[in-house]
Design an enzyme around this catalytic site. Structure first.
Site, PDB file in Angstrom:
ATOM      1  N   SER A   1      -5.710  16.667  15.538  1.00 45.99           N
ATOM      2  CA  SER A   1      -6.923  17.060  16.256  1.00 45.99           C
ATOM      3  C   SER A   1      -8.153  16.771  15.405  1.00 45.99           C
ATOM      4  O   SER A   1      -8.203  17.136  14.225  1.00 45.99           O
ATOM      5  CB  SER A   1      -6.848  18.547  16.578  1.00 45.99           C
ATOM      6  OG  SER A   1      -8.069  18.978  17.135  1.00 45.99           O
ATOM      7  N   GLY A   2      -9.166  16.140  16.014  1.00 46.43           N
ATOM      8  CA  GLY A   2     -10.360  15.707  15.281  1.00 46.43           C
ATOM      9  C   GLY A   2     -11.159  16.816  14.627  1.00 46.43           C
ATOM     10  O   GLY A   2     -11.672  16.646  13.517  1.00 46.43           O
ATOM     11  N   HIS A   3     -11.257  17.970  15.295  1.00 46.39           N
ATOM     12  CA  HIS A   3     -12.205  18.975  14.793  1.00 46.39           C
ATOM     13  C   HIS A   3     -11.678  19.793  13.620  1.00 46.39           C
ATOM     14  O   HIS A   3     -12.371  20.675  13.115  1.00 46.39           O
ATOM     15  CB  HIS A   3     -12.689  19.884  15.927  1.00 46.39           C
ATOM     16  CG  HIS A   3     -11.706  20.885  16.433  1.00 46.39           C
ATOM     17  ND1 HIS A   3     -11.801  22.216  16.144  1.00 46.39           N
ATOM     18  CD2 HIS A   3     -10.610  20.755  17.217  1.00 46.39           C
ATOM     19  CE1 HIS A   3     -10.813  22.868  16.745  1.00 46.39           C
ATOM     20  NE2 HIS A   3     -10.074  21.997  17.405  1.00 46.39           N
TER      21      HIS A   3
ATOM     22  N   CYS B   1      -7.471  31.998  18.096  1.00 41.04           N
ATOM     23  CA  CYS B   1      -6.972  32.165  19.457  1.00 41.04           C
ATOM     24  C   CYS B   1      -6.514  33.592  19.699  1.00 41.04           C
ATOM     25  O   CYS B   1      -6.519  34.073  20.817  1.00 41.04           O
ATOM     26  CB  CYS B   1      -5.805  31.225  19.706  1.00 41.04           C
ATOM     27  SG  CYS B   1      -6.040  29.626  18.960  1.00 41.04           S
TER      28      CYS B   1
ATOM     29  N   ASN C   1      -1.269  27.312  10.574  1.00 42.59           N
ATOM     30  CA  ASN C   1      -2.720  27.513  10.666  1.00 42.59           C
ATOM     31  C   ASN C   1      -3.175  28.885  10.171  1.00 42.59           C
ATOM     32  O   ASN C   1      -4.332  29.065   9.857  1.00 42.59           O
ATOM     33  CB  ASN C   1      -3.202  27.283  12.100  1.00 42.59           C
ATOM     34  CG  ASN C   1      -2.360  27.998  13.130  1.00 42.59           C
ATOM     35  OD1 ASN C   1      -1.146  27.837  13.181  1.00 42.59           O
ATOM     36  ND2 ASN C   1      -2.998  28.813  13.940  1.00 42.59           N
TER      37      ASN C   1
HETATM   38  C1  LIG Z   1      -6.236  23.996  16.102  1.00 39.83           C
HETATM   39  C2  LIG Z   1      -4.777  23.805  16.236  1.00 39.83           C
HETATM   40  C3  LIG Z   1      -4.194  23.315  17.428  1.00 39.83           C
HETATM   41  C4  LIG Z   1      -5.020  23.054  18.658  1.00 39.83           C
HETATM   42  O1  LIG Z   1      -5.855  21.928  18.540  1.00 39.83           O
HETATM   43  P1  LIG Z   1      -7.049  21.766  19.580  1.00 39.83           P
HETATM   44  O2  LIG Z   1      -7.611  20.420  19.271  1.00 39.83           O
HETATM   45  O3  LIG Z   1      -8.011  22.868  19.303  1.00 39.83           O
HETATM   46  O4  LIG Z   1      -6.455  21.830  20.945  1.00 39.83           O
HETATM   47  C5  LIG Z   1      -2.846  23.127  17.466  1.00 39.83           C
HETATM   48  N1  LIG Z   1      -2.064  23.395  16.394  1.00 39.83           N
HETATM   49  C6  LIG Z   1      -2.571  23.857  15.245  1.00 39.83           C
HETATM   50  C7  LIG Z   1      -1.653  24.103  14.095  1.00 39.83           C
HETATM   51  C8  LIG Z   1      -3.931  24.089  15.126  1.00 39.83           C
HETATM   52  O5  LIG Z   1      -4.425  24.570  13.980  1.00 39.83           O
END
Ligand SMILES: *Cc1c(COP(=O)(O)O)cnc(C)c1O
Length: 391
Positions: free
Chosen positions: A198-200, A323, A150
């Site tokens: 994750s959806g967002h 984060c 990420n």
């Molecule tokens: C954003 C993210 C998460 C966490 O997902 P959430 O839906 O926000 O809990 C976990 N792993 C990676 C690599 C991410 O980019």
């Protein structure tokens, strides 16, 4: 406002919103209710599950909806560790630069008596398959390696890593939160046993995600209560979230190739342009990289000041992960690829996607070098570097 922080979260697409609205207005029935409205919701739930499954080449009964990527990671890792322990296998393998949802889960397991091997991701941010092979032991229960990072966007050789796990009879989980909707994924062909999404992160809503768990891998219930998600995760389903996420994923997969091409061209323009700034460097491999990820360091300046100045110029960027940017600790990802602390403080992440435009790229290419020069003018570190002949 230019939004270059799509790795932190994305806007909800029109398609996703349109799929969500009926669940919030006329079709609000509980999928567990026996009456017509309940059954209509139940049908929408089935359809969403089928859509998500198809986008991954999985079966609908291999998809479990969750509250997001973090929950899916916690669920997969905790339970596969417990499953292993029952067979006397208490060794896990991961990498040093996972998302905290994975790393903190592993830390908790270590305190509970499990042993974890963290593979090096080297200077280019890539795991070496032969190092995974060498790390697997007879008591290894699970390997968990993220699909794409990420912060620096590097993409791991997932198919190969999965094949090594299967050859040795070890389960393979991947946190694919940054990859789903942006890279082609086929859980069967890629030897993936468990996958978090994750959806967002692909224009769906926040607070919803999914865990794929291959048929035949025993997954036990994670939240106690009702019989939702085939008895594995209790709680009335987040219908607007699930329907919005499924619609967003379908849309992303339908346009994946064309989006990736355009976004990668923006990425490459930014990397090329910003690399002209003296004493700058690209973090992570240039080729094995998410189409929308730019992560660079500019020596002699603080990442935080750079972000604030860019914010004033109307550019939303990040210094790594959302984060950790609240804390002053340098990014664990940049430290993992071997950057010294003082350089890891000066990083800039621009995460782009298909809603961005060429004009935004051009404007950013003009602004960043100006802001970096301005900050360096005020930086005692930069002054010292010049005196030492390092800049
Ligand atoms: C954003 C993210 C998460 C966490 O997902 P959430 O839906 O926000 O809990 C976990 N792993 C990676 C690599 C991410 O980019």
């Amino acid at each position: 406002m230019i939004y270059f922080d799509n790795a932190a979260t994305t806007s909800v697409s029109k398609t996703a919103l349109e799929a969500m609205l009926p669940c919030l207005t006329e079709n609000y029935g509980n999928p567990s209710s026996l009456h017509l409205m309940g059954q209509e919701s139940n049908q929408a739930l089935d359809e969403a599950r089928l859509t998500v499954a198809k986008c991954l080449n999985a079966r609908p009964d291999e998809i479990y909806f969750t509250s997001g990527g973090s929950e899916a990671d916690n669920w997969a890792i905790t339970q596969m560790a417990e499953l292993g322990a029952k067979k006397g296998k208490k060794h896990l393998i991961s990498t040093t630069f996972e998302h905290h949802a994975v790393l903190h889960t592993l830390k908790r397991l270590e305190k509970a008596g499990y042993e974890v091997t963290y593979l090096d991701v080297h200077e280019d941010g890539l795991v070496r398959p032969e190092e995974l092979k060498a790390a697997i032991r007879p008591d290894t229960a699970l390997v968990t390696i993220m699909y794409a990072n990420n912060e620096i966007g590097t993409i791991q050789p997932i198919t190969e890593l999965g094949a090594i796990c299967h050859e040795k009879g070890v389960l393979f989980h991947t946190d694919a939160v940054q990859a789903v909707g942006h890279l082609p994924i086929d859980v069967k062909a890629q030897n993936i046993d468990l996958l978090s999404l994750s959806g967002h992160k692909f224009h769906g809503p926040k607070g919803v995600g999914a865990l794929y768990c291959r048929r035949g891998v025993r997954l036990t219930n994670f939240i106690e209560g009702g019989a939702q998600e085939r008895n594995r995760r209790a709680g009335t389903e987040n219908m607007p979230g699930i329907c919005g996420m499924a619609a967003a994923l379908q849309e992303a997969v339908d346009h994946l190739e064309e989006n990736a091409q355009r976004v990668a061209s923006y990425r490459d323009q930014l990397i090329e342009g910003l690399s002209k700034i003296p004493c700058s460097r690209l973090n992570g491999d240039a080729k094995q990289r998410l189409p929308g990820n730019v992560n660079m360091c500019f020596e002699g300046i603080e990442g935080e000041s750079l972000l604030l100045r860019l914010d004033l110029a109307g550019i939303c960027a990040s210094s790594g992960s959302a984060c950790t940017s609240g804390s002053l600790d340098p990014s664990h990802v940049l430290l993992a690829i071997g950057l010294p602390k003082e350089i890891a403080h000066g990083s800039l992440r621009l995460s782009l996607d298909e809603v961005n435009t060429q004009e935004e790229v051009d404007y950013t290419l003009q602004q960043v070098p100006q802001v970096v020069a301005l900050l360096r003018d005020m930086s005692p570190v930069w002054e010292q570097m010049q005196k030492d002949g390092r800049a």
